[in-house]
Design an enzyme around this catalytic site. Structure first.
Site, PDB file in Angstrom:
ATOM      1  N   LYS A 121      40.066  -4.361 -17.124  1.00 41.99           N
ATOM      2  CA  LYS A 121      41.224  -4.749 -16.741  1.00 41.99           C
ATOM      3  C   LYS A 121      42.477  -4.257 -17.887  1.00 41.99           C
ATOM      4  O   LYS A 121      43.659  -4.147 -17.672  1.00 41.99           O
ATOM      5  CB  LYS A 121      41.376  -6.188 -16.462  1.00 41.99           C
ATOM      6  CG  LYS A 121      41.098  -6.511 -15.176  1.00 41.99           C
ATOM      7  CD  LYS A 121      41.646  -7.806 -14.573  1.00 41.99           C
ATOM      8  CE  LYS A 121      41.431  -8.081 -13.187  1.00 41.99           C
ATOM      9  NZ  LYS A 121      41.749  -9.178 -12.508  1.00 41.99           N
ATOM     10  N   LYS A 203      33.112  -0.794  -7.097  1.00 44.27           N
ATOM     11  CA  LYS A 203      33.001  -2.106  -6.218  1.00 44.27           C
ATOM     12  C   LYS A 203      34.235  -1.925  -5.462  1.00 44.27           C
ATOM     13  O   LYS A 203      35.301  -1.532  -5.761  1.00 44.27           O
ATOM     14  CB  LYS A 203      32.970  -3.369  -7.295  1.00 44.27           C
ATOM     15  CG  LYS A 203      34.115  -4.092  -6.962  1.00 44.27           C
ATOM     16  CD  LYS A 203      33.965  -5.497  -7.992  1.00 44.27           C
ATOM     17  CE  LYS A 203      35.223  -5.816  -8.172  1.00 44.27           C
ATOM     18  NZ  LYS A 203      35.665  -7.070  -8.710  1.00 44.27           N
ATOM     19  N   LYS A 206      40.069  -5.753  -3.977  1.00 44.31           N
ATOM     20  CA  LYS A 206      41.417  -5.923  -3.165  1.00 44.31           C
ATOM     21  C   LYS A 206      42.514  -5.149  -3.815  1.00 44.31           C
ATOM     22  O   LYS A 206      43.517  -4.995  -2.871  1.00 44.31           O
ATOM     23  CB  LYS A 206      41.831  -7.440  -3.573  1.00 44.31           C
ATOM     24  CG  LYS A 206      41.131  -8.416  -3.366  1.00 44.31           C
ATOM     25  CD  LYS A 206      41.674  -9.783  -3.559  1.00 44.31           C
ATOM     26  CE  LYS A 206      40.820 -11.072  -3.860  1.00 44.31           C
ATOM     27  NZ  LYS A 206      40.569 -11.240  -5.403  1.00 44.31           N
TER      28      LYS A 206
HETATM   29  P1  TYM Z   1      37.948 -12.484  -7.109  1.00 42.29           P
HETATM   30  O1  TYM Z   1      39.232 -13.004  -6.439  1.00 42.29           O
HETATM   31  O2  TYM Z   1      38.058 -11.194  -7.558  1.00 42.29           O
HETATM   32  O3  TYM Z   1      36.971 -12.459  -5.891  1.00 42.29           O
HETATM   33  C1  TYM Z   1      36.555 -13.483  -5.105  1.00 42.29           C
HETATM   34  C2  TYM Z   1      34.808 -13.468  -4.926  1.00 42.29           C
HETATM   35  O4  TYM Z   1      34.564 -12.248  -4.178  1.00 42.29           O
HETATM   36  C3  TYM Z   1      33.560 -11.714  -5.091  1.00 42.29           C
HETATM   37  N1  TYM Z   1      33.733 -10.198  -4.670  1.00 42.29           N
HETATM   38  C4  TYM Z   1      32.724  -9.387  -4.336  1.00 42.29           C
HETATM   39  N2  TYM Z   1      31.494  -9.594  -3.934  1.00 42.29           N
HETATM   40  C5  TYM Z   1      30.905  -8.445  -3.335  1.00 42.29           C
HETATM   41  N3  TYM Z   1      31.321  -7.235  -3.381  1.00 42.29           N
HETATM   42  C6  TYM Z   1      32.663  -7.113  -3.898  1.00 42.29           C
HETATM   43  N4  TYM Z   1      32.988  -5.932  -3.883  1.00 42.29           N
HETATM   44  C7  TYM Z   1      33.366  -8.168  -4.471  1.00 42.29           C
HETATM   45  N5  TYM Z   1      34.534  -8.198  -4.902  1.00 42.29           N
HETATM   46  C8  TYM Z   1      34.808  -9.883  -4.886  1.00 42.29           C
HETATM   47  C9  TYM Z   1      33.804 -12.231  -6.375  1.00 42.29           C
HETATM   48  O5  TYM Z   1      32.582 -12.227  -6.936  1.00 42.29           O
HETATM   49  C10 TYM Z   1      34.184 -13.611  -6.192  1.00 42.29           C
HETATM   50  O6  TYM Z   1      32.992 -14.539  -5.919  1.00 42.29           O
HETATM   51  N6  TYM Z   1      37.397 -14.900 -11.238  1.00 42.29           N
HETATM   52  C11 TYM Z   1      37.238 -15.149  -9.963  1.00 42.29           C
HETATM   53  C12 TYM Z   1      38.004 -16.295  -9.285  1.00 42.29           C
HETATM   54  C13 TYM Z   1      37.558 -17.706 -10.144  1.00 42.29           C
HETATM   55  C14 TYM Z   1      36.300 -18.307  -9.742  1.00 42.29           C
HETATM   56  C15 TYM Z   1      36.632 -19.454 -10.670  1.00 42.29           C
HETATM   57  C16 TYM Z   1      35.199 -18.109  -9.292  1.00 42.29           C
HETATM   58  C17 TYM Z   1      38.589 -18.120 -10.728  1.00 42.29           C
HETATM   59  N7  TYM Z   1      37.907 -19.368 -11.198  1.00 42.29           N
HETATM   60  C18 TYM Z   1      35.460 -20.383 -10.610  1.00 42.29           C
HETATM   61  C19 TYM Z   1      34.308 -18.969  -9.136  1.00 42.29           C
HETATM   62  C20 TYM Z   1      34.436 -20.057 -10.180  1.00 42.29           C
HETATM   63  C21 TYM Z   1      37.586 -13.798  -9.253  1.00 42.29           C
HETATM   64  O7  TYM Z   1      38.550 -13.007  -9.975  1.00 42.29           O
HETATM   65  O8  TYM Z   1      37.177 -13.610  -8.131  1.00 42.29           O
END
Ligand code: TYM
Length: 338
Positions: A121, A203, A206
């Site tokens: 990032k 990957k 979003k």
């Molecule tokens: P975020 O918002 O990027 O993504 C949300 C969830 O989706 C999963 N994910 C994916 N899984 C499979 N293939 C993909 N291409 C893909 N892109 C995203 C992510 O692994 C995630 O589970 N830091 C986290 C949010 C967060 C969080 C937490 C998660 C904040 N605090 C505490 C668990 C526990 C994040 O940015 O997810």
């Protein structure tokens, strides 16, 4: 025994969050949200919109606020239910940020700066490498540790952050005495990393500016099928999972996760068929899964009062649980209280 979103001492605790940017993608759905939906009734479940995390990248405030509300409605549309789970906005529960500060003072700059996502990032937003970007995994550790979470259902990209969370919990416990539960990740066998439809070595994200690279859970059928028809595939004609076939392998993963079939079953089903037919079949399967979600989303997003009620109720419940942990932590580190 208790029912609904009150906590049941016999059940384990799962917690997870999602950042509100863009819309929920097929990757988020298969990597995380689908599991939240499947697991929610068997656990004490806590899910939140990670809006504080999303502030690490510059956002247009009005759009950001709306996106966060849309995400809440999308989670409800995916079947995340206030009957089974506490659902809220992270920024409504101040204990997240407060615990993050205390954990910060127990985290080394070296370990935070080694995080892959921080490095990625920072490169992507070179004009805005802010403190929050580096601190992001510490806030995530606070999210998880506040609730004594047993399991954290996430995609593979969050694994390193979970390892840091475990390290911080163990370090804190060693330094101050048993305080935090050391959580485990719950990463699905199929769907932990869904790749971009345009670059199957990366990957699905979003925030990808290339619309053709992603599919959203609220896209209509025609859009979904079109994106799959345009999906980048590999040379050759065989439909099989192979390292030199990242495009087809990604489509097989998606189809297996949606249809709940093994990769071998999918390979057999499409033996002798061409890439074109397979891409349409995957697109149609995804579109069929998302149709009811899109419809439910339209219903929830038009009822702001309901969203506000669920979110307020969720935040109140989460705050009570979080405060218990925070109070204990403050005492352990020697902060005064009268
Ligand atoms: P975020 O918002 O990027 O993504 C949300 C969830 O989706 C999963 N994910 C994916 N899984 C499979 N293939 C993909 N291409 C893909 N892109 C995203 C992510 O692994 C995630 O589970 N830091 C986290 C949010 C967060 C969080 C937490 C998660 C904040 N605090 C505490 C668990 C526990 C994040 O940015 O997810």
């Amino acid at each position: 025994m208790t029912t609904g979103n009150t906590q049941n001492a016999q059940k384990k605790i799962i917690l997870s969050g999602i950042q509100p940017t863009g819309t929920i993608t097929l990757g988020n759905y298969l990597g995380a949200v689908q599991n939240w939906q499947r697991m929610q009734a068997d656990f004490n479940s806590i899910f939140f919109i990670a809006d504080l995390h999303a502030l690490t990248v510059r956002r247009e405030p009005a759009e950001f606020r709306q996106t966060a509300i849309n995400f809440f409605a999308q989670l409800l549309a995916c079947g995340i239910s206030p009957e089974n789970a506490i659902i809220y906005f992270q920024s409504h529960v101040r204990q997240h940020a407060e615990l993050a500060w205390i954990l910060n003072c127990n985290t080394y700059v070296g370990e935070a700066s080694r995080m892959t996502q921080f490095k990625d990032k920072s490169a992507k937003h070179a004009d805005n490498v802010n403190m929050g970007l580096m601190d992001y995994p510490v806030l995530m550790a606070a999210d998880i540790l506040l609730f004594n979470s047993d399991l954290v259902p996430v995609g593979i990209d969050q694994k390193q952050h979970l390892e840091l969370t475990r390290d911080l919990a163990i370090r804190f416990n060693n330094r101050y005495g048993e305080t935090f539960k050391v959580p485990d990740g719950y990463i699905p066998k199929t769907g932990a990393k869904i790749c971009s439809l345009q670059d199957p070595t990366a990957k699905m994200s979003k925030s990808d500016p290339d619309q053709n690279a992603t599919v959203s859970i609220i896209d209509d059928e025609a859009t979904i099928v079109r994106r799959f028809k345009r999906a980048v595939t590999d040379s050759g004609a065989e439909i099989c999972v192979r390292e030199d076939k990242p495009g087809i392998s990604n489509l097989i993963t998606i189809y297996s996760a949606i249809e709940n079939k093994s990769a071998a079953e999918v390979e057999r089903e499409f033996e002798g068929k061409g890439y074109g037919d397979f891409k349409i079949a995957v697109g149609e399967a995804v579109a069929a899964r998302f149709k009811p979600i899109r419809e439910e989303y339209a219903r929830y997003i038009s009822d702001k009062e309901y969203i506000a009620k669920i979110a307020k109720d969720g935040a109140e419940k989460a705050a009570v649980l979080a405060e218990r942990t925070l109070r204990k932590v403050k005492k352990k580190v020697g902060l005064t209280s009268f």
